[in-house]
Design a protein around this motif. Sequence first.
Motif, mmCIF file in Angstrom:
data_model
loop_
_atom_site.group_PDB
_atom_site.id
_atom_site.type_symbol
_atom_site.label_atom_id
_atom_site.label_comp_id
_atom_site.label_asym_id
_atom_site.label_seq_id
_atom_site.Cartn_x
_atom_site.Cartn_y
_atom_site.Cartn_z
ATOM 1 N N GLY A 2 0.821 -1.209 0.000
ATOM 2 C CA GLY A 2 0.000 0.000 0.000
ATOM 3 C C GLY A 2 0.849 1.251 0.000
ATOM 4 O O GLY A 2 2.005 1.253 -0.396
ATOM 5 N N VAL A 3 0.244 2.334 0.489
ATOM 6 C CA VAL A 3 0.883 3.635 0.443
ATOM 7 C C VAL A 3 1.293 4.055 1.841
ATOM 8 O O VAL A 3 0.556 3.868 2.808
ATOM 9 C CB VAL A 3 -0.090 4.679 -0.168
ATOM 10 C CG1 VAL A 3 0.460 6.081 -0.029
ATOM 11 C CG2 VAL A 3 -0.355 4.351 -1.630
ATOM 12 N N LEU A 4 2.483 4.626 1.951
ATOM 13 C CA LEU A 4 2.965 5.129 3.235
ATOM 14 C C LEU A 4 3.105 6.648 3.140
ATOM 15 O O LEU A 4 3.970 7.152 2.430
ATOM 16 C CB LEU A 4 4.317 4.502 3.584
ATOM 17 C CG LEU A 4 4.964 5.006 4.876
ATOM 18 C CD1 LEU A 4 4.123 4.599 6.088
ATOM 19 C CD2 LEU A 4 6.388 4.476 5.013
ATOM 20 N N PRO A 5 2.251 7.395 3.835
ATOM 21 C CA PRO A 5 2.370 8.854 3.797
ATOM 22 C C PRO A 5 3.670 9.316 4.464
ATOM 23 O O PRO A 5 4.043 8.824 5.527
ATOM 24 C CB PRO A 5 1.154 9.344 4.596
ATOM 25 C CG PRO A 5 0.225 8.165 4.666
ATOM 26 C CD PRO A 5 1.097 6.957 4.634
ATOM 27 N N GLU A 241 8.532 -6.867 14.646
ATOM 28 C CA GLU A 241 9.125 -5.830 13.787
ATOM 29 C C GLU A 241 8.159 -5.407 12.684
ATOM 30 O O GLU A 241 8.043 -4.214 12.370
ATOM 31 C CB GLU A 241 10.428 -6.354 13.176
ATOM 32 C CG GLU A 241 11.560 -6.466 14.193
ATOM 33 C CD GLU A 241 12.748 -7.254 13.686
ATOM 34 O OE1 GLU A 241 13.818 -7.168 14.309
ATOM 35 O OE2 GLU A 241 12.607 -7.979 12.661
ATOM 36 N N LYS A 242 7.459 -6.390 12.123
ATOM 37 C CA LYS A 242 6.497 -6.075 11.062
ATOM 38 C C LYS A 242 5.375 -5.171 11.562
ATOM 39 O O LYS A 242 4.899 -4.293 10.845
ATOM 40 C CB LYS A 242 5.889 -7.364 10.498
ATOM 41 C CG LYS A 242 6.848 -8.173 9.638
ATOM 42 C CD LYS A 242 6.199 -9.476 9.195
ATOM 43 C CE LYS A 242 7.153 -10.336 8.408
ATOM 44 N NZ LYS A 242 6.579 -11.668 8.076
ATOM 45 N N SER A 243 4.946 -5.399 12.801
ATOM 46 C CA SER A 243 3.851 -4.595 13.334
ATOM 47 C C SER A 243 4.340 -3.239 13.841
ATOM 48 O O SER A 243 3.587 -2.268 13.868
ATOM 49 C CB SER A 243 3.129 -5.341 14.455
ATOM 50 O OG SER A 243 4.014 -5.617 15.523
ATOM 51 N N TYR A 244 5.628 -3.159 14.201
ATOM 52 C CA TYR A 244 6.150 -1.927 14.790
ATOM 53 C C TYR A 244 6.584 -0.922 13.725
ATOM 54 O O TYR A 244 6.280 0.268 13.819
ATOM 55 C CB TYR A 244 7.332 -2.246 15.712
ATOM 56 C CG TYR A 244 7.931 -1.025 16.359
ATOM 57 C CD1 TYR A 244 7.319 -0.418 17.452
ATOM 58 C CD2 TYR A 244 9.110 -0.461 15.868
ATOM 59 C CE1 TYR A 244 7.859 0.715 18.033
ATOM 60 C CE2 TYR A 244 9.662 0.666 16.439
ATOM 61 C CZ TYR A 244 9.034 1.250 17.527
ATOM 62 O OH TYR A 244 9.566 2.382 18.095
ATOM 63 N N TYR A 245 7.311 -1.400 12.717
ATOM 64 C CA TYR A 245 7.891 -0.488 11.728
ATOM 65 C C TYR A 245 6.945 -0.204 10.570
ATOM 66 O O TYR A 245 6.135 -1.050 10.184
ATOM 67 C CB TYR A 245 9.198 -1.054 11.172
ATOM 68 C CG TYR A 245 10.342 -0.968 12.137
ATOM 69 C CD1 TYR A 245 11.002 0.231 12.367
ATOM 70 C CD2 TYR A 245 10.772 -2.092 12.841
ATOM 71 C CE1 TYR A 245 12.064 0.320 13.272
ATOM 72 C CE2 TYR A 245 11.824 -2.015 13.748
ATOM 73 C CZ TYR A 245 12.453 -0.801 13.956
ATOM 74 O OH TYR A 245 13.487 -0.722 14.851
ATOM 75 N N SER A 246 7.079 0.991 9.996
ATOM 76 C CA SER A 246 6.445 1.290 8.718
ATOM 77 C C SER A 246 7.211 0.525 7.644
ATOM 78 O O SER A 246 8.443 0.568 7.608
ATOM 79 C CB SER A 246 6.503 2.791 8.433
ATOM 80 O OG SER A 246 5.803 3.505 9.425
ATOM 81 N N LEU A 247 6.493 -0.179 6.779
ATOM 82 C CA LEU A 247 7.134 -1.033 5.778
ATOM 83 C C LEU A 247 6.765 -0.592 4.367
ATOM 84 O O LEU A 247 5.611 -0.222 4.101
ATOM 85 C CB LEU A 247 6.700 -2.492 5.971
ATOM 86 C CG LEU A 247 6.868 -3.121 7.361
ATOM 87 C CD1 LEU A 247 6.311 -4.541 7.352
ATOM 88 C CD2 LEU A 247 8.329 -3.125 7.788
ATOM 89 N N ILE A 248 7.737 -0.653 3.462
ATOM 90 C CA ILE A 248 7.465 -0.459 2.038
ATOM 91 C C ILE A 248 8.243 -1.517 1.261
ATOM 92 O O ILE A 248 9.276 -1.997 1.724
ATOM 93 C CB ILE A 248 7.840 0.952 1.533
ATOM 94 C CG1 ILE A 248 9.341 1.234 1.743
ATOM 95 C CG2 ILE A 248 6.991 2.025 2.189
ATOM 96 C CD1 ILE A 248 9.830 2.523 1.093
ATOM 97 N N SER A 249 7.756 -1.875 0.076
ATOM 98 C CA SER A 249 8.488 -2.819 -0.772
ATOM 99 C C SER A 249 9.016 -2.133 -2.030
ATOM 100 O O SER A 249 9.703 -2.742 -2.836
ATOM 101 C CB SER A 249 7.595 -3.999 -1.163
ATOM 102 O OG SER A 249 6.461 -3.544 -1.857
ATOM 103 N N SER A 250 8.668 -0.850 -2.193
ATOM 104 C CA SER A 250 9.119 -0.060 -3.335
ATOM 105 C C SER A 250 9.105 1.405 -2.933
ATOM 106 O O SER A 250 8.252 1.842 -2.148
ATOM 107 C CB SER A 250 8.183 -0.274 -4.537
ATOM 108 O OG SER A 250 8.413 0.704 -5.536
ATOM 109 N N PHE A 251 10.052 2.173 -3.454
ATOM 110 C CA PHE A 251 10.075 3.603 -3.153
ATOM 111 C C PHE A 251 8.811 4.300 -3.649
ATOM 112 O O PHE A 251 8.442 5.363 -3.146
ATOM 113 C CB PHE A 251 11.298 4.257 -3.803
ATOM 114 C CG PHE A 251 12.603 3.955 -3.119
ATOM 115 C CD1 PHE A 251 12.694 3.057 -2.065
ATOM 116 C CD2 PHE A 251 13.770 4.583 -3.531
ATOM 117 C CE1 PHE A 251 13.898 2.790 -1.424
ATOM 118 C CE2 PHE A 251 14.994 4.337 -2.909
ATOM 119 C CZ PHE A 251 15.054 3.425 -1.860
ATOM 120 N N THR A 252 8.157 3.712 -4.641
ATOM 121 C CA THR A 252 6.945 4.336 -5.199
ATOM 122 C C THR A 252 5.787 4.322 -4.203
ATOM 123 O O THR A 252 4.779 5.004 -4.405
ATOM 124 C CB THR A 252 6.502 3.618 -6.490
ATOM 125 O OG1 THR A 252 6.237 2.235 -6.188
ATOM 126 C CG2 THR A 252 7.569 3.704 -7.558
#
Length: 260
Positions: A2-5, A241-252
């Motif tokens: 998804g998207v991370l603001p 860690e998955k629940s604590y950190y903001s995660l992205i799989s692409s810079f987009t």
Amino acid sequence: MGVLPVPAEVRAILLDIEGTTTPIAFVQETLFPYIKDNVKEYLRAHWEEEECQRDVGLLRKQAQEDSSLDGAVPIPLESGSGEEELERVIQAVVDNVHWQMSLDRKTTALKQLQGHMWRAAYATGHVKGEIFEDVVPAIRKWREAGIKVYIYSSGSVEAQKLLFGYSTEGDILELFDGHFDTKIGPKVESESYRRIAASIGCATNNILFLTDVPRASAAEEADTHVAVVIRPGNAGLTDDEKSYYSLISSFTELFLPSST
């Protein structure tokens, strides 16, 4: 994912390299083996040069500091007594480099020699820096939005510039406003992020750090924003860690409020 603001106060994005802009496999399967396979030949070819002697001097100093560590390899001084002695000294440097690399150490002395060896490899076309395909378009978009972009990696600044200057995407050095390495401090110390913020000329909470592993706790302690990047080949994260950190799989997946 998804998207991370991106938080509105962010003015700079700080990028790790390995597992973030660049596949871990490139570092582990191309860059590091190149050093191991070519260090002796490189030392023999460049031994008399001032730069090489500075590199060896730093490694010798590091070896002295490491003398109490298990398996540490000392590097004797050269007395100028002939070829046999020179070969012994060169072999000691080779063994020391291999020992440090076997422990995945990030000493400035090791990184400096590696950087100089990689410079030769990139310049001759033996190596090209591998970049994930989402990296360049995303950075261009961030810069258009007024965000500054910096690199922070345990690899030397020189090695960073080689990777991005001779990359699979061409010379993309113009996309970065600056580079930081272990000379500013290690990633696991919060003070490093305070120094980076001071160098950039902003507060620590004006920075978003993108990295592949949750050593990011040190950045958070300095009040720096963090997102962990999930890439193929990266180490897995725990459920916590998955629940604590903001995660992205692409810079987009980063969403800039200023782009609305």
